[in-house]
Motif scaffolding. Structure first.
Motif, short mmCIF file in Angstrom:
data_model
loop_
_atom_site.label_atom_id
_atom_site.label_comp_id
_atom_site.label_asym_id
_atom_site.label_seq_id
_atom_site.Cartn_x
_atom_site.Cartn_y
_atom_site.Cartn_z
N ASP A 42 0.81 -1.21 0.00
CA ASP A 42 0.00 0.00 0.00
C ASP A 42 0.85 1.27 0.00
O ASP A 42 0.34 2.35 -0.27
N LEU A 43 2.12 1.13 0.32
CA LEU A 43 2.98 2.30 0.48
C LEU A 43 4.43 1.91 0.23
O LEU A 43 4.85 0.80 0.59
N ILE A 44 5.20 2.82 -0.37
CA ILE A 44 6.63 2.62 -0.59
C ILE A 44 7.39 3.67 0.21
O ILE A 44 7.07 4.85 0.15
N VAL A 45 8.39 3.23 0.96
CA VAL A 45 9.24 4.15 1.72
C VAL A 45 10.65 4.09 1.14
O VAL A 45 11.22 3.02 0.96
N ILE A 46 11.20 5.27 0.85
CA ILE A 46 12.53 5.35 0.25
C ILE A 46 13.26 6.57 0.83
O ILE A 46 12.63 7.55 1.22
N GLY A 47 14.58 6.51 0.90
CA GLY A 47 15.36 7.64 1.37
C GLY A 47 15.49 8.71 0.30
O GLY A 47 15.45 8.42 -0.90
N LYS A 48 15.66 9.95 0.75
CA LYS A 48 15.80 11.06 -0.19
C LYS A 48 17.03 10.89 -1.08
O LYS A 48 17.01 11.20 -2.27
N ARG A 49 18.09 10.40 -0.50
CA ARG A 49 19.33 10.18 -1.25
C ARG A 49 19.82 8.77 -1.02
O ARG A 49 19.40 8.08 -0.09
N GLY A 50 20.77 8.36 -1.87
CA GLY A 50 21.28 7.00 -1.80
C GLY A 50 22.68 6.92 -1.25
O GLY A 50 23.09 7.71 -0.39
N GLU A 51 23.44 5.99 -1.79
CA GLU A 51 24.77 5.72 -1.25
C GLU A 51 25.75 6.86 -1.44
O GLU A 51 26.75 6.94 -0.75
N GLY A 52 25.47 7.78 -2.37
CA GLY A 52 26.35 8.93 -2.57
C GLY A 52 25.91 10.15 -1.78
O GLY A 52 26.32 11.26 -2.10
#
Length: 282
Positions: free
Chosen positions: A119-129
């Motif tokens: 129902d929902l996707i959670v992701i960080g604003k930035r990645g490994e860089g």
């Protein structure tokens, strides 16, 4: 009602915040969390350097390169499992049921498959860089938001409890779906919800804002609304800062990539500028 959350983690400094935000959402809604880590093709692909190796040395070097590729792929798998296991431990300690998914290949394809049951996707604003490109968003963030069929919750670098929510109301269908979702969701129960519209002070704009406020109140939420003039990104950012907002809700990428390249994107500017989580609806 949120029943399953997809949490995308990559081992970056944002992964901890992704887990903390996912745990908060799950705790308020009773949802389970599926932790997803995708190994890119560069991490698992074999290197074909046979055309650059001189004759005579080719056989022994190809064997060595093959061995190195296998070792690199094995280590990538081991690292991916470790990232997932650490994240799962964090969620379980928070009282959240969490499963793991480790995949090779394309991130968008993995998300498209996983979100069918979520129902929902959670992701960080930035990645490994993140520590090397502070002014740039994660390379996969816009691709995921544009392709996802579920709301996307973009976690900020640091987690903090959410008490005040700002809905950036532009009158479009995406924000209408957001208001309906919030009105029915236990996630927003007892939170201080505010609606902000940026534009001309017209009867139509005020009617749309009043209708949205009524929907939220009918769902049992506290809500207040206001209409201001100015540039949307600047007015929203000012309200976030001045009112101590903890979570911003807005429609995402209402225009094509080409138009966004020419005149910019309010969505991108808000994600880049805001130091709080943003919940995006398509």
């Amino acid at each position: 009602m949120t029943t399953r959350i997809i949490a995308l983690i990559d081992g970056s400094t944002y992964s901890k915040s992704v887990c903390e935000n996912a745990a908060w959402i799950a705790g308020r809604t009773g949802a389970t969390v599926e932790l997803v880590h995708v190994l890119g093709r560069r991490e698992t692909a074999s290197s074909d350097l046979s055309g650059t190796i001189a004759l005579g040395a080719r056989s022994s070097l190809l064997a060595e390169l093959s061995s190195l590729d296998e070792e690199r792929a094995r280590l990538a798998q081991k690292r991916g499992r470790a990232i997932l296991e650490d994240a799962q431990t964090m969620l379980v300690e928070a009282g959240v049921e969490a499963s793991m998914r480790l995949r090779n290949g394309d991130l968008l394809e993995t998300v498209a498959e996983a979100e069918k049951q979520a129902d929902l996707i959670v992701i960080g604003k930035r990645g490994e860089g993140a520590d090397f490109a502070k002014l740039h968003l994660g390379s996969n963030l816009e691709r995921i938001v544009r392709s996802a069929t579920r709301p996307v919750y973009v976690a900020a670098r640091a987690w903090r409890p959410v008490e005040k929510v700002l809905i950036a109301h532009d009158g479009g269908p995406s924000i209408g779906r957001a208001v309906d979702h919030i009105a029915r969701s236990a996630l927003f129960s007892a939170l201080d919800i505010r609606l902000l519209a940026v534009g001309a002070d017209t009867a139509e704009h005020r009617r749309r804002l009043a209708d949205a406020e009524a929907v939220l109140k009918a769902g049992g939420h506290r809500a207040a609304s206001r209409l201001v003039q100015g540039q949307p990104d600047k007015a929203i950012a000012e309200a976030v800062e001045k009112d101590g907002i903890d979570l911003l809700v807005m429609g995402a990428y209402g225009h094509s990539r080409i138009r966004s390249m020419i005149i910019g994107s309010t969505t991108t500017e808000m994600i880049r500028a805001c130091k709080i989580p943003i919940l995006l609806f398509r």
